[in-house]
Design a protein around this motif. Structure first.
Motif, PDB file in Angstrom:
ATOM      1  N   VAL A 127       0.849  -1.207   0.000  1.00 61.05           N
ATOM      2  CA  VAL A 127       0.000   0.000   0.000  1.00 61.05           C
ATOM      3  C   VAL A 127       0.878   1.249   0.000  1.00 61.05           C
ATOM      4  O   VAL A 127       0.641   2.190  -0.763  1.00 61.05           O
ATOM      5  N   GLU A 128       1.898   1.253   0.829  1.00 58.02           N
ATOM      6  CA  GLU A 128       2.801   2.412   0.902  1.00 58.02           C
ATOM      7  C   GLU A 128       3.560   2.610  -0.407  1.00 58.02           C
ATOM      8  O   GLU A 128       3.703   3.747  -0.874  1.00 58.02           O
ATOM      9  N   LEU A 129       4.040   1.526  -1.001  1.00 54.97           N
ATOM     10  CA  LEU A 129       4.752   1.641  -2.274  1.00 54.97           C
ATOM     11  C   LEU A 129       3.833   2.191  -3.365  1.00 54.97           C
ATOM     12  O   LEU A 129       4.243   3.055  -4.148  1.00 54.97           O
ATOM     13  N   MET A 130       2.619   1.687  -3.424  1.00 61.90           N
ATOM     14  CA  MET A 130       1.669   2.169  -4.437  1.00 61.90           C
ATOM     15  C   MET A 130       1.359   3.653  -4.218  1.00 61.90           C
ATOM     16  O   MET A 130       1.307   4.417  -5.184  1.00 61.90           O
ATOM     17  N   THR A 131       1.180   4.040  -2.978  1.00 60.69           N
ATOM     18  CA  THR A 131       0.884   5.441  -2.666  1.00 60.69           C
ATOM     19  C   THR A 131       2.053   6.336  -3.076  1.00 60.69           C
ATOM     20  O   THR A 131       1.847   7.391  -3.678  1.00 60.69           O
ATOM     21  N   GLU A 132       3.269   5.914  -2.763  1.00 59.83           N
ATOM     22  CA  GLU A 132       4.444   6.700  -3.134  1.00 59.83           C
ATOM     23  C   GLU A 132       4.574   6.820  -4.651  1.00 59.83           C
ATOM     24  O   GLU A 132       4.879   7.898  -5.166  1.00 59.83           O
ATOM     25  N   MET A 133       4.361   5.718  -5.363  1.00 61.97           N
ATOM     26  CA  MET A 133       4.457   5.757  -6.830  1.00 61.97           C
ATOM     27  C   MET A 133       3.378   6.649  -7.420  1.00 61.97           C
ATOM     28  O   MET A 133       3.630   7.405  -8.357  1.00 61.97           O
ATOM     29  N   GLU A 134       2.170   6.546  -6.882  1.00 61.55           N
ATOM     30  CA  GLU A 134       1.070   7.371  -7.376  1.00 61.55           C
ATOM     31  C   GLU A 134       1.399   8.856  -7.203  1.00 61.55           C
ATOM     32  O   GLU A 134       1.223   9.648  -8.124  1.00 61.55           O
ATOM     33  N   LYS A 135       1.910   9.228  -6.042  1.00 58.37           N
ATOM     34  CA  LYS A 135       2.281  10.627  -5.787  1.00 58.37           C
ATOM     35  C   LYS A 135       3.381  11.085  -6.746  1.00 58.37           C
ATOM     36  O   LYS A 135       3.306  12.183  -7.296  1.00 58.37           O
ATOM     37  N   GLN A 136       4.389  10.252  -6.924  1.00 59.24           N
ATOM     38  CA  GLN A 136       5.486  10.623  -7.814  1.00 59.24           C
ATOM     39  C   GLN A 136       5.005  10.762  -9.250  1.00 59.24           C
ATOM     40  O   GLN A 136       5.439  11.664  -9.968  1.00 59.24           O
ATOM     41  N   TRP A 137       4.117   9.864  -9.658  1.00 57.00           N
ATOM     42  CA  TRP A 137       3.618   9.937 -11.023  1.00 57.00           C
ATOM     43  C   TRP A 137       2.806  11.213 -11.241  1.00 57.00           C
ATOM     44  O   TRP A 137       2.980  11.905 -12.237  1.00 57.00           O
ATOM     45  N   PHE A 138       1.921  11.541 -10.298  1.00 54.88           N
ATOM     46  CA  PHE A 138       1.132  12.767 -10.433  1.00 54.88           C
ATOM     47  C   PHE A 138       2.018  14.012 -10.398  1.00 54.88           C
ATOM     48  O   PHE A 138       1.738  15.004 -11.069  1.00 54.88           O
ATOM     49  N   LYS A 139       3.097  13.954  -9.649  1.00 56.79           N
ATOM     50  CA  LYS A 139       4.050  15.065  -9.608  1.00 56.79           C
ATOM     51  C   LYS A 139       4.686  15.259 -10.986  1.00 56.79           C
ATOM     52  O   LYS A 139       4.784  16.386 -11.485  1.00 56.79           O
ATOM     53  N   VAL A 140       5.095  14.163 -11.623  1.00 56.27           N
ATOM     54  CA  VAL A 140       5.697  14.230 -12.953  1.00 56.27           C
ATOM     55  C   VAL A 140       4.700  14.780 -13.965  1.00 56.27           C
ATOM     56  O   VAL A 140       5.042  15.630 -14.792  1.00 56.27           O
ATOM     57  N   VAL A 141       3.445  14.331 -13.887  1.00 53.50           N
ATOM     58  CA  VAL A 141       2.397  14.818 -14.791  1.00 53.50           C
ATOM     59  C   VAL A 141       2.205  16.325 -14.606  1.00 53.50           C
ATOM     60  O   VAL A 141       2.121  17.071 -15.568  1.00 53.50           O
ATOM     61  N   ALA A 142       2.162  16.773 -13.349  1.00 54.39           N
ATOM     62  CA  ALA A 142       1.975  18.190 -13.068  1.00 54.39           C
ATOM     63  C   ALA A 142       3.151  19.019 -13.598  1.00 54.39           C
ATOM     64  O   ALA A 142       2.959  20.091 -14.182  1.00 54.39           O
ATOM     65  N   ILE A 143       4.359  18.521 -13.416  1.00 54.05           N
ATOM     66  CA  ILE A 143       5.541  19.232 -13.911  1.00 54.05           C
ATOM     67  C   ILE A 143       5.523  19.313 -15.433  1.00 54.05           C
ATOM     68  O   ILE A 143       5.800  20.362 -16.020  1.00 54.05           O
ATOM     69  N   ASN A 144       5.159  18.209 -16.091  1.00 55.16           N
ATOM     70  CA  ASN A 144       5.093  18.195 -17.558  1.00 55.16           C
ATOM     71  C   ASN A 144       4.030  19.155 -18.087  1.00 55.16           C
ATOM     72  O   ASN A 144       4.233  19.824 -19.093  1.00 55.16           O
ATOM     73  N   LYS A 145       2.893  19.234 -17.383  1.00 52.56           N
ATOM     74  CA  LYS A 145       1.834  20.171 -17.812  1.00 52.56           C
ATOM     75  C   LYS A 145       2.264  21.612 -17.611  1.00 52.56           C
ATOM     76  O   LYS A 145       1.927  22.484 -18.387  1.00 52.56           O
TER      77      LYS A 145
END
Length: 148
Positions: A127-145
């Protein structure tokens, strides 16, 4: 079988790594790691459904039935880990150094989960790994936008 998001086909998470299998066998099929803005949210939704199921099994102390859904969750995490980096999954062995988007100590944490998928502590770690990956992925998406 071709899975094409543009044609309205749903991505299939029931057969882990089927897209990678097709890719490595040179079979024309959807390559989810090339369209992560569409596929990653689907993967995250699939995880949330599976997480609820696994959580219920642990609450009922049904450890005999928890291993299979945990293996599905582990497969989802491994796909998320690779696809977020724009790569197909390669399991022999996982090339952690090629992954720029990844949780801290992912190798050790994933090895713990893989060695004991039936334990509640493994579920919490997943659960913690998935949460961390989800946060990192959304961060990358936000930076790219923001760059656009």
């Amino acid at each position: 079988m071709n899975w094409n998001l543009e044609d309205g086909e749903a991505i299939n998470f029931q057969q882990p790594f089927m897209y990678e299998l097709a890719y490595y066998c040179n079979i024309s099929m959807l390559q989810p790691w090339n369209s992560i803005e569409e596929t990653i949210p689907c993967l995250i939704e699939e995880w949330k459904l599976l997480k609820d199921k696994v959580e219920q099994l642990f609450k009922m102390r049904n450890t005999k039935e928890v291993t299979e859904p945990m293996k599905q969750g582990i497969a989802l995490f491994i796909q998320l880990l690779h696809w977020s980096n724009g790569l197909p999954v390669c399991l022999s062995p996982i090339q952690y150094e090629q992954l720029t988007i990844k949780p801290v100590n992912v190798k050790e944490r994933l090895e713990f989960i893989l060695s004991r998928p039936h334990l509640y502590h493994s579920f919490i770690q997943l659960v913690e790994l998935m949460t961390e990956m989800e946060k990192q992925w959304f961060k990358v998406v936000a930076i790219n936008k923001a760059k656009q």
